[in-house]
Write a protein that holds these residues in place. Structure first.
Motif, PDB file in Angstrom:
ATOM      1  N   SER A   1       0.807  -1.220   0.000  1.00 37.38           N
ATOM      2  CA  SER A   1       0.000   0.000   0.000  1.00 37.38           C
ATOM      3  C   SER A   1       0.844   1.276   0.000  1.00 37.38           C
ATOM      4  CB  SER A   1      -0.945   0.002   1.215  1.00 37.38           C
ATOM      5  OG  SER A   1      -0.204  -0.014   2.407  1.00 37.38           O
ATOM      6  N   ALA A   2       2.144   1.129  -0.085  1.00 36.85           N
ATOM      7  CA  ALA A   2       3.032   2.300  -0.065  1.00 36.85           C
ATOM      8  C   ALA A   2       2.996   3.023  -1.404  1.00 36.85           C
ATOM      9  CB  ALA A   2       4.461   1.877   0.251  1.00 36.85           C
ATOM     10  N   VAL A   3       2.992   4.345  -1.325  1.00 38.39           N
ATOM     11  CA  VAL A   3       3.002   5.153  -2.549  1.00 38.39           C
ATOM     12  C   VAL A   3       4.376   5.777  -2.803  1.00 38.39           C
ATOM     13  CG1 VAL A   3       0.544   5.663  -2.506  1.00 38.39           C
ATOM     14  CG2 VAL A   3       2.127   7.143  -1.274  1.00 38.39           C
ATOM     15  N   ASN A   4       5.210   5.825  -1.771  1.00 35.60           N
ATOM     16  CA  ASN A   4       6.500   6.499  -1.922  1.00 35.60           C
ATOM     17  C   ASN A   4       7.687   5.541  -2.053  1.00 35.60           C
ATOM     18  OD1 ASN A   4       6.327   5.617   0.697  1.00 35.60           O
ATOM     19  ND2 ASN A   4       7.301   7.411   1.590  1.00 35.60           N
ATOM     20  N   LEU A   5       7.431   4.257  -2.313  1.00 37.83           N
ATOM     21  CA  LEU A   5       8.514   3.294  -2.470  1.00 37.83           C
ATOM     22  C   LEU A   5       8.425   2.616  -3.839  1.00 37.83           C
ATOM     23  CD1 LEU A   5       8.522   1.547   1.024  1.00 37.83           C
ATOM     24  CD2 LEU A   5      10.181   3.173   0.157  1.00 37.83           C
TER      25      LEU A   5
END
Length: 181
Positions: free
Chosen positions: A81-85
């Motif tokens: 669910s990460a958007v910055n990785l």
């Protein structure tokens, strides 16, 4: 040969807080009780540690496997669910959990160390840490604690992953075998 192992605040859960600001005991400050040749003592109060804190091999194997399994699942969910990785990888097998957060954020390795009954963490932020499973007498579950700092495995992961996953809900403290459970 006499042996003393120093531990943090295991003989009394409030020990570390009560002695905050005091320097821990040094080995030269300690004396053996009469007739004792081996003992574990608290570095804050100097009291002997109850042998009930020591877990058997079967308990260590079960708790270690459950801890690594739940951490692996949680990292998978967190990273999915990460958007910055943009670059990441979670691999778990044979008692080793590798969490690669890409070239900017670094790699975490969490692995079991059966001979010492520990879990080891290698972090790009805090370096290498070793955690012992502490099961206080009268408690159903214990937690993984770094004997040098008194921090738990889940507390350090909460702190460091909170920095990596800004703007995302991170809660390692709700997992099993934390100081919160």
């Amino acid at each position: 040969m006499n042996r003393i192992r120093l531990h943090l605040a295991l003989s009394n859960s409030n020990c570390q807080r009560r002695f905050a600001g005091f320097a821990p005991y040094k080995l030269s400050d300690l004396a053996y009780p009469s007739g004792s040749s081996n003992m574990d003592i608290c570095v804050f109060c100097g009291n002997p540690i109850d042998a009930d804190y020591i877990v058997d091999d079967a308990t260590y194997d079960r708790v270690c496997a459950e801890t690594l399994d739940t951490l692996s699942d949680y990292f998978d969910d967190l990273i999915d669910s990460a958007v910055n990785l943009p670059d990441y990888d979670v691999v778990y097998g044979d008692g080793v959990l590798s969490v690669d957060l890409g070239p900017v954020n670094g790699m975490y390795v969490i692995n079991r160390q059966k001979p010492s009954k520990q879990i080891w963490l290698t972090s790009p932020i805090s370096g290498q840490k070793r955690y012992d499973y502490i099961l206080p007498p009268g408690h159903v579950t214990g937690h993984w604690i770094d004997q040098e700092t008194g921090e738990t495995l889940h507390e350090i992961l909460q702190e460091e992953m909170g920095q990596k996953f800004r703007g995302q809900s991170v809660n390692f403290l709700m997992l099993p075998y934390t100081s919160q459970n």
